[in-house]
Design a protein around this motif. Sequence first.
Motif, PDB file in Angstrom:
ATOM      1  N   VAL A   1      35.142  33.840  38.470  1.00 28.83           N
ATOM      2  CA  VAL A   1      34.435  32.542  38.996  1.00 28.83           C
ATOM      3  C   VAL A   1      34.835  31.285  38.469  1.00 28.83           C
ATOM      4  CG1 VAL A   1      32.315  31.476  39.395  1.00 28.83           C
ATOM      5  CG2 VAL A   1      32.388  33.730  39.802  1.00 28.83           C
ATOM      6  N   GLU A   2      35.153  31.469  37.047  1.00 29.02           N
ATOM      7  CA  GLU A   2      35.631  30.333  36.413  1.00 29.02           C
ATOM      8  C   GLU A   2      37.059  30.050  36.521  1.00 29.02           C
ATOM      9  OE1 GLU A   2      34.681  31.115  32.189  1.00 29.02           O
ATOM     10  OE2 GLU A   2      32.677  31.224  32.302  1.00 29.02           O
ATOM     11  N   GLN A   3      37.940  31.020  36.995  1.00 31.96           N
ATOM     12  CA  GLN A   3      39.137  30.959  37.048  1.00 31.96           C
ATOM     13  C   GLN A   3      39.762  30.696  38.288  1.00 31.96           C
ATOM     14  OE1 GLN A   3      41.076  34.442  35.123  1.00 31.96           O
ATOM     15  NE2 GLN A   3      40.568  33.802  33.140  1.00 31.96           N
ATOM     16  N   GLY A   4      38.705  30.517  39.221  1.00 30.26           N
ATOM     17  CA  GLY A   4      39.121  30.044  40.664  1.00 30.26           C
ATOM     18  C   GLY A   4      39.797  31.183  41.292  1.00 30.26           C
ATOM     19  N   GLU A   5      39.459  32.511  41.253  1.00 27.97           N
ATOM     20  CA  GLU A   5      40.187  33.488  41.809  1.00 27.97           C
ATOM     21  C   GLU A   5      39.382  33.934  42.898  1.00 27.97           C
ATOM     22  OE1 GLU A   5      40.393  36.630  39.033  1.00 27.97           O
ATOM     23  OE2 GLU A   5      41.478  35.415  37.563  1.00 27.97           O
TER      24      GLU A   5
ATOM     25  N   TRP B   1      38.495  38.604  46.702  1.00 32.09           N
ATOM     26  CA  TRP B   1      38.931  38.416  45.183  1.00 32.09           C
ATOM     27  C   TRP B   1      40.451  38.374  45.156  1.00 32.09           C
ATOM     28  CZ3 TRP B   1      37.275  42.026  40.647  1.00 32.09           C
ATOM     29  CH2 TRP B   1      38.084  41.416  39.398  1.00 32.09           C
ATOM     30  N   GLN B   2      41.081  37.449  44.742  1.00 31.86           N
ATOM     31  CA  GLN B   2      42.266  37.229  44.738  1.00 31.86           C
ATOM     32  C   GLN B   2      42.779  37.468  43.238  1.00 31.86           C
ATOM     33  OE1 GLN B   2      44.757  37.212  47.276  1.00 31.86           O
ATOM     34  NE2 GLN B   2      46.351  37.737  45.593  1.00 31.86           N
ATOM     35  N   HIS B   3      43.021  38.832  42.811  1.00 36.59           N
ATOM     36  CA  HIS B   3      43.042  39.164  41.428  1.00 36.59           C
ATOM     37  C   HIS B   3      44.676  38.895  40.881  1.00 36.59           C
ATOM     38  CE1 HIS B   3      43.580  41.445  37.604  1.00 36.59           C
ATOM     39  NE2 HIS B   3      42.332  41.238  37.573  1.00 36.59           N
ATOM     40  N   PRO B   4      44.880  38.087  40.040  1.00 38.81           N
ATOM     41  CA  PRO B   4      46.189  37.603  39.441  1.00 38.81           C
ATOM     42  C   PRO B   4      47.093  39.022  39.364  1.00 38.81           C
ATOM     43  CG  PRO B   4      44.700  37.399  37.578  1.00 38.81           C
ATOM     44  CD  PRO B   4      43.807  37.823  39.106  1.00 38.81           C
TER      45      PRO B   4
ATOM     46  N   ASP C   1      37.201  41.841  34.568  1.00 35.22           N
ATOM     47  CA  ASP C   1      37.847  40.586  35.085  1.00 35.22           C
ATOM     48  C   ASP C   1      36.895  39.889  36.194  1.00 35.22           C
ATOM     49  OD1 ASP C   1      39.951  41.610  33.664  1.00 35.22           O
ATOM     50  OD2 ASP C   1      40.994  42.538  35.349  1.00 35.22           O
ATOM     51  N   LEU C   2      36.084  40.436  36.520  1.00 29.79           N
ATOM     52  CA  LEU C   2      35.088  39.714  37.412  1.00 29.79           C
ATOM     53  C   LEU C   2      34.250  38.536  37.048  1.00 29.79           C
ATOM     54  CD1 LEU C   2      34.417  39.718  40.368  1.00 29.79           C
ATOM     55  CD2 LEU C   2      32.461  41.248  39.891  1.00 29.79           C
TER      56      LEU C   2
END
Length: 769
Positions: A520-524, A549-552, A515-516
Motif C-alpha cells: 500500500v505504501e509503495q503504490g504496488e 497487486w503488481q509485485h516488483p 510484502d503485502l
Amino acid sequence: MSLLLLLAVQLAGFAVVRASIERNARAQIARELDTDGRVWQRLLEQKAERLRQGSALLAADYGFRSAVSSGDTQTIESALENHGARIGAAVTALLDTRLAVRAISSPGGGMKQLSATLAQVVPALAAEPAGSQIAVVNGLPHQFVMVPLRAPLVIGWVLMGFPVGQPLAEEMRQLLAVDVAVRVADGKGGFSVPVSTLPEASLKTLRAAGSGVGEIETQRGTLLVRRSALSHLGAPSEALLLRSVDELVAPYRQLQWLLAVITAAGLLLFALGSSAMARRVTTPLRALLVATRLLSKGNYSVPMEHTGRNDEVGDLARSFDHMRLDIARQQSEIRDLAYRDRLTGVPNRERFRGAVMDALRTDPVLGHRLAVLVLDLDRFKHVNDVLGYAFGDRLLQAVAGRLQPMVGEPGDMLARHGGNEFALLLHVTDAQAALQIAERIARAFETPLHFDDQTVDLSASMGIALWPDHAVDADMLINRAEIAMYGAKKRLAVALLYDPALDSSSAQTLSLLGDLRRAVEQGELRLYLQPKVALQRGAGAAAEALLRWQHPQRGLVPPMEFIPFAEQTGFVRQLTLWVFEQVAMLLAQSLARTADLHISVNLSTRDLLDPELSLRLGAILERYQVSAGSFCLEITESAIMDDPQRAEAMLNRLAQQGFKLSIDDFGTGYSSLAYLKRLPVNELKIDKSFVLGMQSGGGDAQIVRSTIDLAHNLGLTVVAEGVEDAALMERLRAMACDEAQGYHISRPLPAEQFLGWHAGPGAAFVAAP
C-alpha cells in the motif's frame, strides 16, 4: 573466639531472613499494587459506564428530546439538573450538533474554568464517543462521557461528568485495603491533594514529595506508591495507590524477635555451659542458617532439622518449618495453576510442550516413535453460539473424559491445547499405531453426549506428527501435528498424518504477507473495474471494483494468492479501505459524475464485523464529497452467516448511510433466506457457476429463473455473473434479469481505461426496450 563466631553466624542468619522478608514483602506489595491499579481503572470504567447509561437514559427521554427540538431552554436546564442530581453527576450539559454548549448545569459553580475544560474535553470525546475523558474542574478531576441525542437523527449531544472524589477512594479502601490519594498539579511546581484516605500527617509528607515519588516515609512507616495518570487535559492529575511495607512485614518481625531472643539465650548458655552444651546450640543454629538461605533461594523441599526438640531452638525450627511448608504449598498451587487447565483438569499447552521436550531428551525404546496427535472439535463455535458458553464448557469436560482412556502407556499425556483443541503425546511403534489410536478416538466420538435434555453429536479433525520422522524438536513436532490437523479439516478427513506437501508453500506465503504490508505504501496495488450492463431498460454506467497487486519481483500476483491470507491476518480491512478510497477518487472526477457511474465494492467477513466500518467509509465519502448512493457494497452469504446479529446491525447502519447493498455469490451459501427479508439489501448476484451451467441444459436454468423471480418478488434487482457469450446474455434478458457482467461484455479493465471503454465499445451493450 567461638562465642564471637556464633554471634556472627546468628547475626548473618538474622540479616538474611530480614533481607529476604523485606525483599519478598516489597515484591508482594508491587504485585498487589499492580492488581490495585487494574481494579482502580476498572472502577473508573464502571463509573463511566454508569454515567454513560444515565446519559443515554436522558437522551432517550421523549420529553427531553421534545424540549431540545423545540428549543425550550428552561425545560432543558431543568431536565439536565434533575437527571444529573439523580445519578450523582457534577456536570450535565447539552451540546448542539457542532459540539457547542446549549445548556449546562454545574451545582459547584466555576463556569469560567468549566467552559475552558469543556473546550478540551468535548473534541476528545467527539473523536472517541464510546470512551471517556478525565479533566480537572475547580481543582478536582472529573470523568466525562458524551452520548448522542437522536430524534432519530443526531440533534445534539448529552455530556455528563462526575468527580473522581472521596467516595471512589473510600470504595477502593474498602475493597482492597489500599490507600488512595489524588494529586493535581497547581501550575507552580507543587501539588494539591483534594482526595485522600491517608491520615493528615502522612498527607503532608505526600504533598511535599516530588512528581516522580516511588515511596514515602510516614509515621506509619514506609509506603510504596504506584502512580496512575488520570488526565493531561488542563492541569495534570494522577491517582496514587499506597501500601505499607511495615504492615506486611509486621508478622515476620515477631518471628525475627523470637529468633533474636533464642540467639541471645543460646549465647548465654554457650558462655556459661560446657562444650557439650555449645555443640547442642551451635549445630542446630547453623542448620537453621543454612535452611534460611535455602528458603531465600526458593528451595522449600529440604525439611527443617531439630523440630522435635522441646526448647527454643526446636520452637524456632518448627516455626521455620511451618513457614517452609506454607510457602511450598503456595508455590505448588501456583505451579499447578500455571501448568493445568482449570476447566478440564488436564495439563495445559505449556505443560504439554514441556512433556514433549522431556520425552525427546530421554532415550525412547528402540524401534518406537513419539507421536503428537492434535485434535480440533468440529462445529464447536456453533455449539457456543446456540447453547451458550456454559454448555460448551461442559462439553469440553466430557471430551476430556472420553480422551483420557486413550492415554495408556507410561509417559503418555493428554492436554488441552487451547479453545476446543486437545493434544495427545503417545509412545507408539509406528505411524499405523498412531492412526489406530485416532480411529479409536473417532469411534468413541460416535456415541452422542447427553446433557439434561440436549444431545450433541461429536466429531473432530485430527493431525498426527511423528518423531524423528517429521520433526527434530518439540515445537516443530507440535506445529506439524497442527498443520496435519488443519489439512484433515480442509479435506474433511477424520485423521491425517503429516506430509511435507501440506505446508510446502508456507515460506512463500509468509514472504507474500510481509510484502503485502508494504504494498500500500509503495503504490504496488492497482484498481481494476469489470463493467456491468443493464439487460432491461436502464441508464448510467456500472462496474465492480477489483484489486490487483503488481509485485516488483513476482509480477502480477493473482488475488487468490494473497486475499485469503489477508483475511486470516485481518489485513484485508486495510485493502478494503484502499479500494474504497480509490473508487471514491474516481467517482469524484467530472467524467464519472457525467456518466452517472455506480461501482460495487466487495466487503469481507472481517470488514463486516468491524464496528468502525461505517464511520471509516463515511469519512472517505466526506473527504471526496461523493454520495453513498454511487456505491454498491457486496457481501457474501458466508460473511453474513459467520455472525448474523452483528452483520445485520452493520448492514442496517450502512443502509442508513445510503449505500446500496448486494449479496454476492447468491446460492453458494446457506441459511441466508432466513435473513433475506430482514436484511436491507437491494440486489442479488447469481454465482457464475449457475449461469455457466445454463449451457449444459441441466437444472441450473431453473435455479437462475427461480432466483430472479424470488428476488423480484422481494423487490430486489438481480445481477448475473459469468456471462461468457451472447446467447447466455439473451437468455438472461428473456428471464428478466436486470444486469449482467462477464468476459463477453469485458474483462476487468484498469480504472483509467474504464470510462473510455464505456464511451466506446461499451456503448454497444444497450438494453433492449
